[in-house]
Scaffold this active site. Structure first.
Site, PDB file in Angstrom:
ATOM      1  N   CYS A 180      -7.223  -6.196  -4.057  1.00 16.16           N
ATOM      2  CA  CYS A 180      -6.525  -6.491  -2.805  1.00 16.16           C
ATOM      3  C   CYS A 180      -7.292  -7.510  -1.974  1.00 16.16           C
ATOM      4  O   CYS A 180      -8.472  -7.329  -1.683  1.00 16.16           O
ATOM      5  CB  CYS A 180      -6.349  -5.193  -2.032  1.00 16.16           C
ATOM      6  N   CYS A 197      -9.285  -3.961   6.255  1.00 16.94           N
ATOM      7  CA  CYS A 197      -9.147  -2.599   5.725  1.00 16.94           C
ATOM      8  C   CYS A 197     -10.512  -2.116   5.245  1.00 16.94           C
ATOM      9  O   CYS A 197     -11.234  -2.874   4.593  1.00 16.94           O
ATOM     10  CB  CYS A 197      -8.147  -2.576   4.573  1.00 16.94           C
ATOM     11  N   CYS A 216     -10.162  -1.989  -1.925  1.00 17.15           N
ATOM     12  CA  CYS A 216      -9.617  -1.940  -3.293  1.00 17.15           C
ATOM     13  C   CYS A 216      -9.880  -3.280  -3.982  1.00 17.15           C
ATOM     14  O   CYS A 216      -9.712  -4.344  -3.370  1.00 17.15           O
ATOM     15  CB  CYS A 216      -8.118  -1.662  -3.259  1.00 17.15           C
ATOM     16  N   CYS A 268       7.257  -5.149   5.659  1.00 15.26           N
ATOM     17  CA  CYS A 268       5.961  -4.513   5.376  1.00 15.26           C
ATOM     18  C   CYS A 268       5.047  -4.896   6.525  1.00 15.26           C
ATOM     19  O   CYS A 268       4.781  -6.090   6.738  1.00 15.26           O
ATOM     20  CB  CYS A 268       5.341  -5.051   4.094  1.00 15.26           C
ATOM     21  N   SER A 311      -0.601   5.399  -3.412  1.00  8.86           N
ATOM     22  CA  SER A 311      -1.078   4.472  -4.443  1.00  8.86           C
ATOM     23  C   SER A 311      -2.052   5.179  -5.372  1.00  8.86           C
ATOM     24  O   SER A 311      -3.177   5.479  -4.985  1.00  8.86           O
ATOM     25  CB  SER A 311      -1.794   3.292  -3.777  1.00  8.86           C
ATOM     26  N   LEU A 312      -1.613   5.440  -6.594  1.00  8.23           N
ATOM     27  CA  LEU A 312      -2.527   6.060  -7.574  1.00  8.23           C
ATOM     28  C   LEU A 312      -3.239   4.971  -8.377  1.00  8.23           C
ATOM     29  O   LEU A 312      -4.450   4.946  -8.467  1.00  8.23           O
ATOM     30  CB  LEU A 312      -1.746   6.970  -8.524  1.00  8.23           C
ATOM     31  N   HIS A 313      -2.458   4.126  -9.024  1.00  2.00           N
ATOM     32  CA  HIS A 313      -2.973   2.949  -9.731  1.00  2.00           C
ATOM     33  C   HIS A 313      -3.825   3.237 -10.951  1.00  2.00           C
ATOM     34  O   HIS A 313      -4.267   2.300 -11.635  1.00  2.00           O
ATOM     35  CB  HIS A 313      -3.743   2.023  -8.784  1.00  2.00           C
ATOM     36  N   ASN A 349       0.019  -8.891  -9.490  1.00  2.00           N
ATOM     37  CA  ASN A 349       0.136 -10.303  -9.125  1.00  2.00           C
ATOM     38  C   ASN A 349      -1.241 -10.936  -9.127  1.00  2.00           C
ATOM     39  O   ASN A 349      -2.229 -10.263  -9.385  1.00  2.00           O
ATOM     40  CB  ASN A 349       0.682 -10.386  -7.699  1.00  2.00           C
ATOM     41  N   SER A 396       2.802   4.133   3.369  1.00  2.00           N
ATOM     42  CA  SER A 396       2.198   3.890   2.059  1.00  2.00           C
ATOM     43  C   SER A 396       0.683   4.018   2.202  1.00  2.00           C
ATOM     44  O   SER A 396       0.060   3.282   2.949  1.00  2.00           O
ATOM     45  CB  SER A 396       2.592   2.486   1.600  1.00  2.00           C
ATOM     46  N   GLY A 399      -4.351  -2.774   5.801  1.00  2.00           N
ATOM     47  CA  GLY A 399      -4.930  -1.562   6.373  1.00  2.00           C
ATOM     48  C   GLY A 399      -4.415  -0.281   5.754  1.00  2.00           C
ATOM     49  O   GLY A 399      -3.418  -0.271   5.029  1.00  2.00           O
ATOM     50  N   GLU A 400      -5.128   0.798   6.033  1.00  2.00           N
ATOM     51  CA  GLU A 400      -4.745   2.132   5.558  1.00  2.00           C
ATOM     52  C   GLU A 400      -4.144   2.892   6.745  1.00  2.00           C
ATOM     53  O   GLU A 400      -4.864   3.315   7.654  1.00  2.00           O
ATOM     54  CB  GLU A 400      -5.995   2.851   5.012  1.00  2.00           C
ATOM     55  N   GLU A 419      -1.116  -9.868   8.778  1.00  2.00           N
ATOM     56  CA  GLU A 419       0.039 -10.367   8.013  1.00  2.00           C
ATOM     57  C   GLU A 419       1.158  -9.344   7.984  1.00  2.00           C
ATOM     58  O   GLU A 419       0.921  -8.140   8.017  1.00  2.00           O
ATOM     59  CB  GLU A 419      -0.385 -10.644   6.570  1.00  2.00           C
ATOM     60  N   CYS A 455       0.017  -8.746   0.655  1.00  2.00           N
ATOM     61  CA  CYS A 455      -0.619  -9.012   1.943  1.00  2.00           C
ATOM     62  C   CYS A 455      -2.085  -9.414   1.803  1.00  2.00           C
ATOM     63  O   CYS A 455      -2.757  -9.033   0.878  1.00  2.00           O
ATOM     64  CB  CYS A 455      -0.539  -7.767   2.813  1.00  2.00           C
TER      65      CYS A 455
HETATM   66  S1  SF4 Z   1      -4.722  -2.048  -1.096  1.00  2.00           S
HETATM   67 FE1  SF4 Z   1      -4.319  -1.145   0.905  1.00  2.00          FE
HETATM   68  S2  SF4 Z   1      -5.882   0.448   1.064  1.00  2.00           S
HETATM   69 FE2  SF4 Z   1      -6.586  -0.904  -0.554  1.00  2.00          FE
HETATM   70  S3  SF4 Z   1      -7.938  -2.417   0.465  1.00  2.00           S
HETATM   71 FE3  SF4 Z   1      -5.862  -3.275   0.413  1.00  2.00          FE
HETATM   72  S4  SF4 Z   1      -4.950  -2.744   2.375  1.00  2.00           S
HETATM   73 FE4  SF4 Z   1      -6.716  -1.384   2.042  1.00  2.00          FE
END
Ligand code: SF4
Length: 347
Positions: free
Chosen positions: A121, A114, A118, A107, A216-218, A292, A193, A161-162, A94, A334
């Site tokens: 996600c 990934c 997370c 983006c 991304s700390l979160h 979201n 990111s 993805g990372e 995506e 995404c």
């Molecule tokens: S937020 Fe980013 S790093 Fe975390 S699972 Fe989703 S795509 Fe991967």
């Protein structure tokens, strides 16, 4: 014959290959780049200032692998557009295009799926399949530009993805984006990111381009972050922040921290104070993102909690903003279109 994706080549490698391997004259490289990256022509036979022989040689040796558009959703609210693309091997990724008054931001994805899983996600729920090549990363951008007939002027590696776990291909794609003979995008308009891979952040600090880093700390503590970002079991929040400090010392650039606000989980004044404590001695910016719809069913905090959180950070001397919501009617984060395609549902 091994047909190569021409989008995988940076400028110098392309010039070398064209001249040494298939016998084209040097100046042809600039013409071909102009057709692909500026005019968005993705068929060698349409490159009319090349001879018929050169066009045929190129067609035999290369393909211009633009991903196939499977699905597109356009927000009625603000035009945000979410794309689902199919790659040559049938995998899907995506990308999202976001409009602001003076800029467009794409983006783009760096991996199929990934590995970091997370909790909040959708991409993380579908598992990891493979890294994207640099050409597959670039292809998303070209496909969007062709679709919308516009020039994108900001790119964020924030799709699926990372990016720092696909380091070499991401760096090569940045070279292609930034090259004045190719995509011509200023390095300052490119942001990586990351969920925070400390040794890769330090490696990125050695990269001599003015790209931006967003982390991304979160959550403000390991106990909280462990619950939503399994990668935190491997790299603690202190290690991530320490790597960001090293990055800042070496590059003298401000780091942006992303912080998803989740009701009843990380949204109190105390959480804001802990966050300020963690990053207070850095030149940093915090993007607050009220969550979201998401696979874990987390909820958005109330407006009042968001305001108190923001106010607390600002009073503690931290630059912070609440990020404007984009594409609210199409769930622009995404991973969701792709999950529908591969048949994964979430709460
Ligand atoms: S937020 Fe980013 S790093 Fe975390 S699972 Fe989703 S795509 Fe991967």
């Amino acid at each position: 014959m091994n047909v190569k994706n021409i989008l995988d080549f940076n400028y110098n490698d392309l010039k070398k290959y064209l001249t040494e391997n298939i016998g084209l004259e040097k100046y042809r490289t600039d013409q071909i780049c102009d057709w692909i990256y500026k005019k968005k022509i993705f068929d060698f036979q349409e490159m009319t200032n090349l001879s018929k022989t050169d066009r045929d040689i190129l067609t035999e040796n290369f393909q211009i692998s633009i991903p196939y558009l499977i699905k597109k959703q356009v927000s009625k609210v603000d035009g945000t557009t979410k794309y689902l693309f199919e790659l040559e091997d049938g995998n899907t990724v995506e990308s999202v295009l976001i409009f602001y008054p003076n800029r467009t931001i794409a983006c783009i994805s760096s991996q199929v799926g990934c590995p970091l899983k997370c909790e909040f996600c959708s991409t993380g729920q579908s598992g990891f399949i493979r890294n994207l090549s640099s050409g597959e990363i670039i292809g998303q951008l070209l496909a969007i530009e062709k679709d919308k007939n516009l020039e994108i002027n900001n790119v964020v590696y924030m799709g699926m993805g990372e990016p720092l776990l696909n380091f070499d291909n991401v760096i090569r794609s940045i070279e292609i984006l930034n090259d004045p003979k190719m995509k011509r995008l200023g390095a300052r308009h490119i942001t990586i990111s990351t969920a925070g891979i400390p040794h890769k952040i330090e490696e990125l600090a050695e990269y001599k381009k003015e790209i931006r880093l967003s982390v991304s700390l979160h959550a403000p503590t390991n106990a909280q972050r462990n619950k939503i970002m399994p990668v935190n079991h491997k790299y603690t929040i202190e290690q991530v922040v320490q790597a960001c400090k090293i990055y800042q010392e070496k590059t003298n650039k401000r780091v942006t921290f992303e912080y998803i606000l989740i009701k009843g989980f990380n949204d109190t004044k105390e959480d804001a104070l802990k966050l300020a404590d963690l990053i207070g001695n850095m030149k940093a910016m915090v993007n607050l993102i009220p969550i979201n719809e998401n696979p874990a069913g987390f909820e958005k905090p109330s407006k009042r909690f968001i305001e108190i959180f923001l106010d607390t950070l600002i009073k503690a001397g931290i630059d912070a903003v609440v990020r404007a919501e984009k594409g609210s009617d199409i769930l622009a984060a995404c991973g969701q279109l792709r999950l529908k395609k591969i048949g994964v549902s979430y709460k």
